[in-house]
Design a protein around this motif. Sequence first.
Motif, PDB file in Angstrom:
ATOM      1  N   ARG A  26       0.721  10.157 -15.192  1.00  0.00           N
ATOM      2  CA  ARG A  26      -0.373   9.225 -14.863  1.00  0.00           C
ATOM      3  C   ARG A  26       0.142   7.826 -14.498  1.00  0.00           C
ATOM      4  O   ARG A  26      -0.365   7.186 -13.581  1.00  0.00           O
ATOM      5  N   GLU A  27       1.175   7.379 -15.200  1.00  0.00           N
ATOM      6  CA  GLU A  27       1.713   6.040 -14.966  1.00  0.00           C
ATOM      7  C   GLU A  27       2.359   5.913 -13.585  1.00  0.00           C
ATOM      8  O   GLU A  27       2.490   4.814 -13.053  1.00  0.00           O
ATOM      9  N   ARG A  29       1.215   7.454 -10.854  1.00  0.00           N
ATOM     10  CA  ARG A  29       0.179   7.537  -9.810  1.00  0.00           C
ATOM     11  C   ARG A  29      -0.398   6.155  -9.526  1.00  0.00           C
ATOM     12  O   ARG A  29      -0.122   5.186 -10.245  1.00  0.00           O
ATOM     13  N   TYR A  30      -1.213   6.085  -8.495  1.00  0.00           N
ATOM     14  CA  TYR A  30      -1.911   4.828  -8.182  1.00  0.00           C
ATOM     15  C   TYR A  30      -2.826   4.467  -9.343  1.00  0.00           C
ATOM     16  O   TYR A  30      -3.515   5.331  -9.880  1.00  0.00           O
ATOM     17  N   PRO A  31      -2.870   3.192  -9.731  1.00  0.00           N
ATOM     18  CA  PRO A  31      -3.742   2.783 -10.828  1.00  0.00           C
ATOM     19  C   PRO A  31      -5.226   2.867 -10.465  1.00  0.00           C
ATOM     20  O   PRO A  31      -6.067   3.033 -11.332  1.00  0.00           O
ATOM     21  N   SER A  32      -5.527   2.776  -9.165  1.00  0.00           N
ATOM     22  CA  SER A  32      -6.928   2.873  -8.739  1.00  0.00           C
ATOM     23  C   SER A  32      -6.986   3.368  -7.304  1.00  0.00           C
ATOM     24  O   SER A  32      -6.004   3.319  -6.564  1.00  0.00           O
ATOM     25  N   ALA A  33      -8.166   3.828  -6.920  1.00  0.00           N
ATOM     26  CA  ALA A  33      -8.379   4.280  -5.544  1.00  0.00           C
ATOM     27  C   ALA A  33      -8.241   3.115  -4.567  1.00  0.00           C
ATOM     28  O   ALA A  33      -7.799   3.297  -3.427  1.00  0.00           O
ATOM     29  N   ILE A  34      -8.574   1.921  -5.010  1.00  0.00           N
ATOM     30  CA  ILE A  34      -8.459   0.741  -4.147  1.00  0.00           C
ATOM     31  C   ILE A  34      -6.997   0.477  -3.792  1.00  0.00           C
ATOM     32  O   ILE A  34      -6.680   0.125  -2.659  1.00  0.00           O
ATOM     33  N   ASP A  35      -6.092   0.664  -4.757  1.00  0.00           N
ATOM     34  CA  ASP A  35      -4.669   0.485  -4.485  1.00  0.00           C
ATOM     35  C   ASP A  35      -4.167   1.519  -3.472  1.00  0.00           C
ATOM     36  O   ASP A  35      -3.394   1.192  -2.571  1.00  0.00           O
TER      37      ASP A  35
END
Length: 85
Positions: A26-27, A29-35
């Motif tokens: 998880r760490e 991956r992208y922290p958010s869809a916006i990123d």
Amino acid sequence: MPVSQVKRTLPPELERIIGRALEKEREARYPSAIDMLADLRRVRDGAGSGRRAAMRLIWTAVVAMVVLLAALAGWLYLRSDQTIH
């Protein structure tokens, strides 16, 4: 399996984004869809591509040279017209 083995014409920047989105940890991956969207937009706009950025720079230089040559030709024409009269 890397995405490029499935789709060989995939740009490396897009493969990197897809790989990051599919990371197991998880760490990683992208922290958010916006990123993720921001990275996708950079690829779409060419900021992530060195080749596209280089081509954009070349075309900008070509256009600038054409404008400068046109201005120089106009200035020389006006100058020569003034010396004749």
